[in-house]
Design an enzyme around this catalytic site. Structure first.
Site, PDB file in Angstrom:
ATOM      1  N   THR A 166     -35.498  24.909 -73.709  1.00 28.84           N
ATOM      2  CA  THR A 166     -35.284  23.856 -72.717  1.00 28.84           C
ATOM      3  C   THR A 166     -34.953  24.476 -71.369  1.00 28.84           C
ATOM      4  OG1 THR A 166     -34.479  22.379 -74.434  1.00 28.84           O
ATOM      5  CG2 THR A 166     -33.914  21.823 -72.165  1.00 28.84           C
ATOM      6  N   ASN A 175     -34.814  50.287 -55.870  1.00 28.69           N
ATOM      7  CA  ASN A 175     -33.478  49.696 -55.787  1.00 28.69           C
ATOM      8  C   ASN A 175     -32.435  50.668 -55.247  1.00 28.69           C
ATOM      9  OD1 ASN A 175     -34.424  50.532 -58.557  1.00 28.69           O
ATOM     10  ND2 ASN A 175     -32.214  50.626 -58.907  1.00 28.69           N
ATOM     11  N   CYS A 186     -21.536  58.127 -64.640  1.00 34.25           N
ATOM     12  CA  CYS A 186     -20.529  58.906 -65.355  1.00 34.25           C
ATOM     13  C   CYS A 186     -20.668  58.683 -66.857  1.00 34.25           C
ATOM     14  CB  CYS A 186     -19.134  58.499 -64.893  1.00 34.25           C
ATOM     15  SG  CYS A 186     -17.818  59.517 -65.606  1.00 34.25           S
TER      16      CYS A 186
END
Length: 390
Positions: free
Chosen positions: A249, A163, A337
């Site tokens: 569902t 990535n 950071c």
């Protein structure tokens, strides 16, 4: 390849070059999912008329996702995210394995969704996990995997494309080695699906992850390919939906969105979309190297990488300072950071980059609506910012 009409979310002053983080939802995907948020509200598992059309839409979506990766519809399990799909693949395979003290093998530059799942399997289930190193380009040498495989290896998990750098792994060769020793092979293809051709049969994988928001569908939907006949322990227990692997569902609208996005991605690949993206990526790289001669360094593989991804650093310029100086470019750094201090990307450090080089890394990723004007403007803005910071 014909570029689609302008995207309403990209109609501004900022050049969006962060498609690896997330893609804008394609308006055609929004249109496809609309009816299943309004009139097609029925539960697809019910037995009455309101269920028939949602159930049929769910089946069509499953077939479309399968077609993108060369699979059959029965192998597609819809999930709520790529992280969930990776968890189901790893945890599901290991807990279903009939093995004493099983071993899982992965590599050090995997996504945290894989690495943290491996650590949880170590902590909670006593699984032995082997983390393999990568080379300077971020690639795993098949010989290194071959040496690590043992009779206790139940699963190997290696991503298709990184990535951060876009580096492509030799998945077919790795999968062949794993399966020859009786181990399953999982591939996180979140960044690769829709950007490069994928065929689960040609690759020889048992499990493969596809993520919606990396390919112009909404966030909150993904899919795991599970080779038909393969038994996994479910991640969510309940009513037996998704082949018994993910109860709850079904979200028909999001499944339809992923199916529509898969259809569009397949058409784009067939129409030269990868070549178009590669041309834009390389144009951006050339623009930067011309403007900053001798100072721009590529991170990752020159030959084996996504057509959409450019990870570079400029000598002497921390990435967070560079991007802060060009607010009209949306991109990512290779650092994080924490409490005021910056930690260089573990991916880049694992590739052997020193701290300064890793801290300078900027990830620029092009997409469906990126134009030549966009990348020319971006290279000019970045070069000007480097000059100002100097």
């Amino acid at each position: 390849m014909k570029v689609p009409p302008p995207h309403p979310g990209l109609d501004g002053d900022t050049v969006y070059l962060d498609h690896n983080a997330t893609t804008p939802v394609d308006p055609r995907v929004v249109e496809a999912m609309g009816p299943w948020l309004t009139t097609g509200f029925g539960n697809p598992s019910s037995g009455h008329a309101w269920a028939a059309e949602p159930a049929a839409a769910l089946a069509r979506a499953r077939a479309r996702v399968a077609a993108l990766i060369g699979a059959t519809a029965e192998g597609i399990v819809f999930t709520g995210s790529g992280s969930e799909a990776n968890n189901l693949a790893l945890r599901g395979a290991v807990l279903a394995a009939d093995a004493d003290r099983p071993q899982v093998i992965t590599q050090v530059t995997e996504h945290p969704a894989v690495l943290e799942t491996c650590r949880a399997l170590q902590r909670l289930h006593g699984v032995r996990v082997t983390y393999l190193p990568v080379d300077r380009e971020g690639r795993l040498d098949p010989a290194v995997l071959a040496a690590a495989l043992t009779p206790r290896t139940v699963l190997v998990s290696v991503m298709a494309a990184n990535n951060e750098t876009g580096t492509l792994q030799p998945v077919a060769e790795l999968a062949r080695l794993a399966r020859a020793r009786g181990a399953l092979f999982h591939c996180d293809a979140a960044q690769a699906a829709g950007k490069v051709p994928l065929d689960v049969e040609g690759l020889g994988v048992d499990l493969l992850t596809v993520v919606g928001h990396k390919m112009y569908a909404p966030k909150g939907v993904a899919a795991l390919y599970v080779r038909p006949g393969l038994h996994l322990e479910p991640l969510v227990y309940g009513g037996g939906q998704e082949g018994g692997l993910r109860a709850g569902t079904e979200n028909v609208a999001l499944a339809v969105a992923l199916g529509a996005a898969a259809d569009l991605a397949a058409a784009e690949l067939a129409d030269g979309g990868a070549a178009r993206a590669e041309a834009l990526r390389d144009r951006l790289h050339r623009g930067l190297t011309r403007a900053l001669p001798g100072r721009v360094h590529l991170n990752g593989s020159v030959r084996h990488r996504l057509p959409t991804t450019l990870n570079v650093g400029v000598d002497g310029v921390p990435a967070h300072e560079l991007l802060a100086a060009v607010p009209r470019i949306a991109a990512s750094t290779g650092s994080a950071c924490h409490s005021g201090s910056r930690t260089a990307s573990p991916v880049l450090r694992a590739m052997g980059l020193d701290e300064a080089r890793a801290q300078a890394a900027v990830r620029l990723s092009v997409g469906r609506w990126t134009t030549a004007d966009d990348v020319d403007r971006a290279s000019g803005l970045l070069a000007a910012a480097v000059g100002a910071l100097a």
